[in-house]
Design a protein around this motif. Structure first.
Motif, mmCIF file in Angstrom:
data_model
loop_
_atom_site.group_PDB
_atom_site.id
_atom_site.type_symbol
_atom_site.label_atom_id
_atom_site.label_comp_id
_atom_site.label_asym_id
_atom_site.label_seq_id
_atom_site.Cartn_x
_atom_site.Cartn_y
_atom_site.Cartn_z
ATOM 1 N N ALA A 121 3.946 4.339 3.288
ATOM 2 C CA ALA A 121 4.093 3.225 2.360
ATOM 3 C C ALA A 121 3.986 1.932 3.157
ATOM 4 O O ALA A 121 4.414 1.857 4.309
ATOM 5 N N VAL A 122 3.379 0.920 2.559
ATOM 6 C CA VAL A 122 3.160 -0.350 3.254
ATOM 7 C C VAL A 122 3.695 -1.486 2.403
ATOM 8 O O VAL A 122 3.298 -1.650 1.245
ATOM 9 N N LEU A 123 4.609 -2.267 2.967
ATOM 10 C CA LEU A 123 5.104 -3.494 2.347
ATOM 11 C C LEU A 123 4.416 -4.637 3.086
ATOM 12 O O LEU A 123 4.750 -4.928 4.229
ATOM 13 N N LEU A 124 3.429 -5.251 2.435
ATOM 14 C CA LEU A 124 2.694 -6.357 3.035
ATOM 15 C C LEU A 124 3.374 -7.662 2.627
ATOM 16 O O LEU A 124 3.337 -8.049 1.455
ATOM 17 N N LYS A 125 4.007 -8.317 3.602
ATOM 18 C CA LYS A 125 4.759 -9.537 3.331
ATOM 19 C C LYS A 125 3.819 -10.725 3.194
ATOM 20 O O LYS A 125 2.731 -10.734 3.744
ATOM 21 N N GLY A 126 4.265 -11.739 2.437
ATOM 22 C CA GLY A 126 3.465 -12.942 2.318
ATOM 23 C C GLY A 126 3.799 -13.718 1.067
ATOM 24 O O GLY A 126 4.832 -13.495 0.432
ATOM 25 N N SER A 127 2.917 -14.635 0.708
ATOM 26 C CA SER A 127 3.147 -15.446 -0.486
ATOM 27 C C SER A 127 3.285 -14.569 -1.722
ATOM 28 O O SER A 127 4.016 -14.899 -2.658
ATOM 29 N N THR A 128 2.551 -13.472 -1.753
ATOM 30 C CA THR A 128 2.824 -12.396 -2.705
ATOM 31 C C THR A 128 3.083 -11.147 -1.886
ATOM 32 O O THR A 128 2.213 -10.710 -1.143
ATOM 33 N N THR A 129 4.273 -10.584 -1.975
ATOM 34 C CA THR A 129 4.584 -9.337 -1.278
ATOM 35 C C THR A 129 4.179 -8.167 -2.160
ATOM 36 O O THR A 129 4.549 -8.108 -3.333
ATOM 37 N N VAL A 130 3.400 -7.243 -1.587
ATOM 38 C CA VAL A 130 2.955 -6.069 -2.337
ATOM 39 C C VAL A 130 3.360 -4.815 -1.579
ATOM 40 O O VAL A 130 3.439 -4.817 -0.348
ATOM 41 N N VAL A 131 3.623 -3.750 -2.321
ATOM 42 C CA VAL A 131 4.022 -2.468 -1.735
ATOM 43 C C VAL A 131 3.046 -1.407 -2.216
ATOM 44 O O VAL A 131 2.942 -1.159 -3.425
ATOM 45 N N ALA A 132 2.335 -0.801 -1.278
ATOM 46 C CA ALA A 132 1.365 0.247 -1.598
ATOM 47 C C ALA A 132 1.873 1.582 -1.080
ATOM 48 O O ALA A 132 2.456 1.659 0.007
ATOM 49 N N SER A 133 1.666 2.632 -1.858
ATOM 50 C CA SER A 133 2.095 3.968 -1.452
ATOM 51 C C SER A 133 0.895 4.773 -0.986
ATOM 52 O O SER A 133 -0.237 4.536 -1.433
ATOM 53 N N PRO A 134 1.105 5.739 -0.097
ATOM 54 C CA PRO A 134 -0.030 6.511 0.427
ATOM 55 C C PRO A 134 -0.678 7.417 -0.605
ATOM 56 O O PRO A 134 -1.796 7.882 -0.401
ATOM 57 N N ASP A 135 -0.003 7.678 -1.732
ATOM 58 C CA ASP A 135 -0.590 8.560 -2.756
ATOM 59 C C ASP A 135 -1.565 7.821 -3.664
ATOM 60 O O ASP A 135 -2.136 8.417 -4.586
ATOM 61 N N GLY A 136 -1.762 6.524 -3.443
ATOM 62 C CA GLY A 136 -2.729 5.776 -4.226
ATOM 63 C C GLY A 136 -2.254 5.345 -5.597
ATOM 64 O O GLY A 136 -3.058 4.924 -6.426
ATOM 65 N N GLY A 137 -0.955 5.425 -5.869
ATOM 66 C CA GLY A 137 -0.415 5.005 -7.165
ATOM 67 C C GLY A 137 -0.457 3.491 -7.322
ATOM 68 O O GLY A 137 -0.967 2.778 -6.451
ATOM 69 N N PRO A 138 0.081 2.982 -8.435
ATOM 70 C CA PRO A 138 0.064 1.537 -8.663
ATOM 71 C C PRO A 138 0.735 0.770 -7.530
ATOM 72 O O PRO A 138 1.778 1.181 -7.022
ATOM 73 N N VAL A 139 0.126 -0.317 -7.132
ATOM 74 C CA VAL A 139 0.730 -1.195 -6.133
ATOM 75 C C VAL A 139 1.816 -2.022 -6.815
ATOM 76 O O VAL A 139 1.606 -2.550 -7.908
ATOM 77 N N ARG A 140 2.957 -2.118 -6.177
ATOM 78 C CA ARG A 140 4.036 -2.921 -6.740
ATOM 79 C C ARG A 140 3.960 -4.344 -6.208
ATOM 80 O O ARG A 140 3.858 -4.561 -5.000
#
Length: 385
Positions: free
Chosen positions: A291-310
């Motif tokens: 899982a990847v939490l990409l920090k920034g002006s918009t923080t997004v969280v992507a899961s390795p299973d390819g589901g919806p990005v939060r």
């Protein structure tokens, strides 16, 4: 309808002049299928709207932004308000496109929208409240979870203190610290369990946070990655971690890079990551199996299973302060120790962290320690206590 109401249409060279005199501009140049920014003929209209004193209302989305990704690849309309229909589009939630949308209002037009088809989702208070851990009657500190923090160095002892500060407020029953900043941690947080040995001999731990302020301590990073418990990798840990060791892990892994760190991991420029947050987070998650939490002006969280990005909706620019990411890492690691999945821990931590940043700042500068101290108030706000 406009003509029936007494309006008139104009075209050609006079259009920008008329827009400049308007009180209200409705932007409906292109819809959700538009790609690549505005075409040349439309650019003077967008420029005229920007120069005018009119309120600009975008129909469904600001013309020129990419509805599916939030990318901006040319001239676009900057709206004060976007009235969107049926569903929020990713481009209205994710920077850089988000900053062109202004305030966003959704109009329900009766579309059937299966949740499993979503590209992105934004948690709300009620969603986060359901994820927050609550101790049971039989709970003790071990049943609530123990989070290990391997952070800090002689050069950056404060990173350890701030990571522990976040971890102590994340719901776990105990925080165990390993590293060279033990004295600084104990001086600030005497409830912390401090070990002067490595992660393997630290004692019972249900999740690890590794990397904040770690300097060049690659051996500790490798030792943590070998543990068969959930692991959060941040900051220097991202640079020091063996990619194959990350990919081969069987326990959950959460990576928390900012745009510069993500760019280094992907081998691209920082500008490319900042301009394509959605695809960058997804690519990292797929490449590392984490899982990847990409920090920034918009923080997004992507899961390795390819589901919806939060997509986190609570962020604030006041969080752009030294040490804020260390607090977030400790908070997310603590939530991992309580049993949340990597994606849930990351997105819940980002939500609370954003709220805490707003509460700490209230329109004035605040430090990372202020953000950490505001986490309990954010927690109560989410739960309605």
């Amino acid at each position: 309808a406009l003509r029936r109401a007494g309006g008139r249409t104009v075209s050609g060279e006079s259009a920008p002049t008329d827009i400049a005199r308007a009180d209200l501009v409705l932007d409906g140049i292109v819809g959700i299928g538009g790609k690549g920014g505005l075409r040349e003929a439309a650019v003077p209209l967008a420029d005229a709207a920007a120069r005018s004193r009119a309120a600009v209302v975008a129909v469904d989305l600001p013309s020129g932004v990419d509805a599916d990704t939030g990318e901006v690849r040319g001239a676009v309309v900057r709206a004060d308000l976007t009235v969107t229909f049926g569903a929020h589009k990713p481009g209205l939630l994710i920077d850089p496109a988000r900053e062109y949308a202004g305030a966003v209002r959704l109009v329900d037009i009766g579309l059937a929208l299966p949740a499993e088809a979503a590209e992105a989702e934004a948690l709300q208070h009620a969603d986060v409240a359901l994820l927050l851990p609550v101790p049971g009657a039989e709970s003790d500190k071990y049943r609530r979870g123990v989070v290990g923090v391997a952070a800090g160095s002689a050069r950056y002892p404060g990173a350890a203190v701030l990571a522990v500060a976040g971890a102590l407020r994340g719901g776990a029953g105990a925080v165990r610290y390993v590293g060279p900043a033990g004295d600084a941690v104990i001086a600030r947080f005497p409830e912390t369990l401090v070990s002067d040995e490595g992660p393997k001999r630290a004692g019972r731990v249900q999740a690890w946070v590794v990397g904040p302020g770690a300097g060049d301590d690659a051996s500790t990073v490798a030792e943590v990655l070998a543990a068969e418990v959930p692991v959060l990798i941040d900051a220097d840990g991202l640079r020091l971690a063996d990619p194959e060791a990350v990919r081969s892990r069987t326990a959950p892994t959460l990576m928390t890079p900012h745009a510069g760190e993500a760019a280094a991991l992907l081998g691209v420029s920082r500008e490319e990551v900042e301009g394509a947050r959605l695809s960058s987070a997804r690519e990292l998650a797929a490449r590392y199996g984490a899982a990847v939490l990409l920090k920034g002006s918009t923080t997004v969280v992507a899961s390795p299973d390819g589901g919806p990005v939060r997509v986190n909706a609570t962020g604030t620019s006041w969080l752009a302060t030294a040490g804020s990411g260390d607090v977030l890492s400790g908070l997310a690691g603590s939530l991992l120790a309580t049993g949340l999945s990597a994606s849930d821990a990351g997105s819940t931590a980002a939500y609370l962290h954003g709220l805490a940043g707003r509460l700490a700042a209230r329109g004035a500068p605040a430090g990372a320690h202020d953000v950490a101290e505001a986490i309990p108030a954010a927690w109560r706000d989410v739960r309605g206590d």
